[in-house]
Design an enzyme around this catalytic site. Structure first.
Site, mmCIF file in Angstrom:
data_model
loop_
_atom_site.group_PDB
_atom_site.id
_atom_site.type_symbol
_atom_site.label_atom_id
_atom_site.label_comp_id
_atom_site.label_asym_id
_atom_site.label_seq_id
_atom_site.Cartn_x
_atom_site.Cartn_y
_atom_site.Cartn_z
ATOM 1 N N HIS A 32 -0.286 -7.892 1.186
ATOM 2 C CA HIS A 32 0.231 -8.831 2.102
ATOM 3 C C HIS A 32 -0.377 -8.465 3.418
ATOM 4 O O HIS A 32 -1.310 -7.538 3.521
ATOM 5 C CB HIS A 32 1.656 -8.369 2.318
ATOM 6 C CG HIS A 32 2.479 -8.347 1.192
ATOM 7 N ND1 HIS A 32 3.402 -9.483 0.922
ATOM 8 C CD2 HIS A 32 2.871 -7.270 0.365
ATOM 9 C CE1 HIS A 32 4.195 -8.871 -0.266
ATOM 10 N NE2 HIS A 32 3.689 -7.829 -0.721
ATOM 11 N N GLU A 114 1.417 -3.652 2.913
ATOM 12 C CA GLU A 114 1.165 -4.526 4.021
ATOM 13 C C GLU A 114 -0.212 -3.939 4.589
ATOM 14 O O GLU A 114 -0.346 -2.896 4.929
ATOM 15 C CB GLU A 114 2.028 -4.780 4.973
ATOM 16 C CG GLU A 114 3.499 -5.332 4.332
ATOM 17 C CD GLU A 114 3.560 -6.799 4.510
ATOM 18 O OE1 GLU A 114 2.641 -7.393 4.952
ATOM 19 O OE2 GLU A 114 4.689 -7.359 4.124
#
Length: 181
Positions: A32, A114
């Site tokens: 992400h 992330e």
């Protein structure tokens, strides 16, 4: 099973997780991106967002995410610092409505990483290096995660998500993975 925390990561526990279904096998890695405020780096806003402590008065965008409870297992800052929010064996809330090869609810069987960034901003060499090292550690703990089972959020939630975006260099990442294995 003891909770799995990576010793190389700074631990910032998030309340936004739960147990995986008993039948779930961890076999997917999802990449992400995030930056808070959007397209800005270097603050502790992502950490605060993932721990439900973000002051929504700090930026107008933060009102749009008020009350949202999300997390990822890991976060890689621009300088390559690795932060862990959720034990790898637990279900972080990173993928949302998602499907990988016909299997729904990717949070049940995936690990979410992330990267501090946004779709059109190139990621840093330090981020790629940390991502590769972290990927190898995860693959050692979860051998069902192979290079074919590493995907982007955009691939498991098409039309809803776009990250890690066109700036993420998949070829470079795979090249580093194979050379540093």
């Amino acid at each position: 099973m003891n909770d799995i925390w990576l010793s190389v990561a700074r631990s910032v526990p998030s309340p936004n997780f739960n147990d995986r279904p008993a039948s779930a096998e961890v076999n997917l890695l999802v990449l992400h991106n995030i930056s808070l405020p959007p397209e800005q780096f270097g603050s502790d806003c992502v950490e605060r967002f993932f721990t439900n402590t973000l002051d929504h008065r700090l930026h107008p965008f933060f009102e749009q995410i008020r009350g949202v409870e999300v997390s990822a297992h890991l976060f890689i800052r621009r300088d390559g610092e690795l932060i862990q929010f959720v034990p790898l064996n637990k279900r972080a809330w990173h993928a949302g409505l998602s499907m990988f090869r016909g299997q729904e609810n990717c949070n049940d069987f995936s690990i979410g990483i992330e990267l501090e960034g946004y779709d059109t901003c190139p990621y840093t060499p330090a981020q790629y290096q940390c991502l590769v090292e972290t990927t190898h550690q995860i693959m050692a703990k979860y051998p069902e995660i192979t290079t074919e089972r590493i995907t982007g959020h955009s691939d498991i939630a098409p039309g809803r998500k776009t990250d890690p975006g066109p700036a993420f260099d998949w070829q470079y990442y795979h090249q580093l993975l194979s050379h540093n294995g």
